[in-house]
Structure formats: C-alpha cells, structure tokens
Scaffold this active site. Sequence first.
Site, PDB file in Angstrom:
ATOM      1  N   LYS A  46       0.831  -1.203   0.000  1.00  0.00           N
ATOM      2  CA  LYS A  46       0.000   0.000   0.000  1.00  0.00           C
ATOM      3  C   LYS A  46       0.866   1.254   0.000  1.00  0.00           C
ATOM      4  O   LYS A  46       0.404   2.339  -0.267  1.00  0.00           O
ATOM      5  CB  LYS A  46      -0.881   0.041   1.258  1.00  0.00           C
ATOM      6  CG  LYS A  46      -1.798  -1.141   1.427  1.00  0.00           C
ATOM      7  CD  LYS A  46      -2.525  -1.014   2.797  1.00  0.00           C
ATOM      8  CE  LYS A  46      -3.300  -2.267   3.105  1.00  0.00           C
ATOM      9  NZ  LYS A  46      -3.781  -2.243   4.504  1.00  0.00           N
ATOM     10  N   GLY A  47       2.147   1.071   0.336  1.00  0.00           N
ATOM     11  CA  GLY A  47       3.017   2.216   0.602  1.00  0.00           C
ATOM     12  C   GLY A  47       3.182   3.195  -0.544  1.00  0.00           C
ATOM     13  O   GLY A  47       3.369   4.391  -0.319  1.00  0.00           O
ATOM     14  N   GLU A 102       7.705   2.304  -6.406  1.00  0.00           N
ATOM     15  CA  GLU A 102       7.857   1.773  -5.053  1.00  0.00           C
ATOM     16  C   GLU A 102       8.093   2.933  -4.075  1.00  0.00           C
ATOM     17  O   GLU A 102       8.623   3.982  -4.461  1.00  0.00           O
ATOM     18  CB  GLU A 102       9.032   0.775  -5.061  1.00  0.00           C
ATOM     19  CG  GLU A 102       9.396   0.167  -3.735  1.00  0.00           C
ATOM     20  CD  GLU A 102       8.301  -0.665  -3.091  1.00  0.00           C
ATOM     21  OE1 GLU A 102       7.202  -0.117  -2.874  1.00  0.00           O
ATOM     22  OE2 GLU A 102       8.553  -1.834  -2.749  1.00  0.00           O
ATOM     23  N   ASP A 103       7.707   2.731  -2.841  1.00  0.00           N
ATOM     24  CA  ASP A 103       7.929   3.779  -1.841  1.00  0.00           C
ATOM     25  C   ASP A 103       9.368   3.831  -1.360  1.00  0.00           C
ATOM     26  O   ASP A 103       9.976   4.889  -1.286  1.00  0.00           O
ATOM     27  CB  ASP A 103       6.965   3.601  -0.640  1.00  0.00           C
ATOM     28  CG  ASP A 103       6.964   2.178  -0.079  1.00  0.00           C
ATOM     29  OD1 ASP A 103       7.741   1.321  -0.571  1.00  0.00           O
ATOM     30  OD2 ASP A 103       6.184   1.923   0.849  1.00  0.00           O
ATOM     31  N   ASP A 106      14.966  -1.031   0.587  1.00  0.00           N
ATOM     32  CA  ASP A 106      15.725  -1.239   1.817  1.00  0.00           C
ATOM     33  C   ASP A 106      16.754  -2.343   1.545  1.00  0.00           C
ATOM     34  O   ASP A 106      17.819  -2.075   0.993  1.00  0.00           O
ATOM     35  CB  ASP A 106      14.709  -1.603   2.897  1.00  0.00           C
ATOM     36  CG  ASP A 106      15.299  -1.689   4.291  1.00  0.00           C
ATOM     37  OD1 ASP A 106      16.388  -1.183   4.503  1.00  0.00           O
ATOM     38  OD2 ASP A 106      14.644  -2.278   5.173  1.00  0.00           O
ATOM     39  N   LYS A 134      17.371   3.337   0.833  1.00  0.00           N
ATOM     40  CA  LYS A 134      18.218   3.165   2.034  1.00  0.00           C
ATOM     41  C   LYS A 134      19.408   2.288   1.644  1.00  0.00           C
ATOM     42  O   LYS A 134      19.387   1.080   1.891  1.00  0.00           O
ATOM     43  CB  LYS A 134      17.406   2.459   3.129  1.00  0.00           C
ATOM     44  CG  LYS A 134      16.601   3.384   4.000  1.00  0.00           C
ATOM     45  CD  LYS A 134      16.304   2.757   5.348  1.00  0.00           C
ATOM     46  CE  LYS A 134      15.023   1.999   5.352  1.00  0.00           C
ATOM     47  NZ  LYS A 134      14.510   1.674   6.688  1.00  0.00           N
ATOM     48  N   PHE A 155      14.042   4.028  10.321  1.00  0.00           N
ATOM     49  CA  PHE A 155      12.716   3.555   9.919  1.00  0.00           C
ATOM     50  C   PHE A 155      11.846   4.788   9.711  1.00  0.00           C
ATOM     51  O   PHE A 155      11.719   5.634  10.592  1.00  0.00           O
ATOM     52  CB  PHE A 155      12.101   2.631  10.970  1.00  0.00           C
ATOM     53  CG  PHE A 155      10.872   1.957  10.451  1.00  0.00           C
ATOM     54  CD1 PHE A 155      10.961   0.824   9.650  1.00  0.00           C
ATOM     55  CD2 PHE A 155       9.614   2.484  10.729  1.00  0.00           C
ATOM     56  CE1 PHE A 155       9.822   0.224   9.136  1.00  0.00           C
ATOM     57  CE2 PHE A 155       8.465   1.880  10.220  1.00  0.00           C
ATOM     58  CZ  PHE A 155       8.573   0.747   9.425  1.00  0.00           C
ATOM     59  N   VAL A 156      11.268   4.908   8.519  1.00  0.00           N
ATOM     60  CA  VAL A 156      10.499   6.112   8.200  1.00  0.00           C
ATOM     61  C   VAL A 156       9.029   5.798   7.957  1.00  0.00           C
ATOM     62  O   VAL A 156       8.674   4.687   7.560  1.00  0.00           O
ATOM     63  CB  VAL A 156      11.099   6.860   6.983  1.00  0.00           C
ATOM     64  CG1 VAL A 156      12.456   7.452   7.311  1.00  0.00           C
ATOM     65  CG2 VAL A 156      11.186   5.961   5.758  1.00  0.00           C
ATOM     66  N   ASP A 162       3.888   3.229   6.383  1.00  0.00           N
ATOM     67  CA  ASP A 162       3.221   2.986   7.666  1.00  0.00           C
ATOM     68  C   ASP A 162       4.150   2.376   8.704  1.00  0.00           C
ATOM     69  O   ASP A 162       5.229   1.879   8.394  1.00  0.00           O
ATOM     70  CB  ASP A 162       2.057   2.016   7.479  1.00  0.00           C
ATOM     71  CG  ASP A 162       2.537   0.581   7.288  1.00  0.00           C
ATOM     72  OD1 ASP A 162       3.433   0.367   6.456  1.00  0.00           O
ATOM     73  OD2 ASP A 162       2.041  -0.322   7.994  1.00  0.00           O
ATOM     74  N   ARG A 168       0.348   6.608   7.579  1.00  0.00           N
ATOM     75  CA  ARG A 168       0.402   6.735   6.118  1.00  0.00           C
ATOM     76  C   ARG A 168      -0.043   8.120   5.655  1.00  0.00           C
ATOM     77  O   ARG A 168       0.341   8.588   4.597  1.00  0.00           O
ATOM     78  CB  ARG A 168      -0.515   5.703   5.451  1.00  0.00           C
ATOM     79  CG  ARG A 168      -0.065   4.273   5.590  1.00  0.00           C
ATOM     80  CD  ARG A 168      -0.868   3.392   4.630  1.00  0.00           C
ATOM     81  NE  ARG A 168      -0.791   1.984   4.976  1.00  0.00           N
ATOM     82  CZ  ARG A 168       0.204   1.167   4.617  1.00  0.00           C
ATOM     83  NH1 ARG A 168       1.213   1.632   3.921  1.00  0.00           N
ATOM     84  NH2 ARG A 168       0.190  -0.102   4.949  1.00  0.00           N
TER      85      ARG A 168
END
Length: 182
Positions: A46-47, A102-103, A106, A134, A155-156, A162, A168
Amino acid sequence: MQGEESRERTEVLITADQIRAKVAQLGRRITLDYQHRPLTLVAILKGATVFVADLMRHIDLPLELDFMALSSYGPSTRSSGIVRIIKDLDRSVEGRHVLIVEDIVDTGLTLNYLFGHLKARGPASVRICTLLDKPQRRQVAVPLHYKGFEIPDDFVVGYGLDYDERYRNLPDVCRLVRMAEA
Ligand code: 5GP
C-alpha cells in the site's frame, strides 16, 4: 507528533515541499524518457499509493496504472526476506514498458524478486522508480532508474509509509523514534 499509545514519536526528515518538488522533477524525466511508448505504472500496495497518485499527475503521457501487493512488513520493522504476491496485476504487461513505482528500497529483496518476475511476463522493458532509497541496508543490487531521495538507515513513515498501518497520512516523510518503555 506522538503515537496514540505514546510508544513512539515522529521527526520530519523530508518535508512535503521537498517531496513535491522532487516528484515533479521525476515526472518530467519519465515523460521525456517514455515518449511514444506504451507505459504501465505498476505501483506496490500500500506504501506507494500516495507517491504514484502524485507522480502520475506529473507524467504527461498516455499510461495505464496497475497495482500489486506483496508480502512485506507486519508489525515488525525488519524485512522477512520472504516475498509473496498477494494481489496480482489486472492486465497483461506483454509488450508494454513497465515502470515499477515503489515507496522505499531497503534490503532490495522485494524489488529484486519483482523485477525478475515481471521481466518474465514479456514486457518491452522494466524499470524501477522509488521515492526513497536506504542504500546502507542493501543485500541484493537492484537497478534504481529513478530515485527521489537517499536516506540513512532509519525507519520512516508518512507519505504512504506505515508503521503497523499507522502514519500513512502524514504529508512529510518522518523518522519514527521509539520512546523508552515506561
Ligand atoms: P526490502 O525488500 O527492500 O527490504 O523492503 C521493501 C519494503 O519494506 C518497502 O516496500 C516497505 O514496505 C518496507 N520498508 C522498508 N524500509 C521501510 C521503512 O523505513 N519504513 C516503512 N514504513 N517501510 C519500510
């Protein structure tokens, strides 16, 4: 801003204004690169929903929008490394130019899997557009053709991202700061 249970708070890392400018810039580059090509944006649920909604309005081309959902973080903040398709594309991407939206990247495990998976479906090309990167935590190399911001190993949350389904709706990208246990 403080979490409902006061277990964590957020600190702004990238402001809504900075995001707005960067998204417009990415949209302009994508518009130039995909002239006269059948483009499908594949946003990862959902990001990436907030990002793709803004980005697509800066892409001045005919395009299709589709979504995939992959297994990712639960309440934990670390990647499991297990990738599973929970929701597949609605339409075929054969012969089309696919841009994965993509959000955040990582470890790279999620996109590494998806990149190979979509390539096997016969598209004309597959590229990746991520808002955040990242690089410190990368485990597998993935080609990031379009990238918004490199961020440290924090962590963001916010702008679609979320923590356990919260945050969100924040307009900025924020670091999540855990408070000491009471
Ligand atoms: P990777 O497979 O690259 O380790 O992880 C990709 C996915 O993990 C992202 O799509 C996102 O859902 C989640 N993720 C990675 N880092 C963060 C982060 O800092 N915050 C949030 N909210 N999700 C993250």
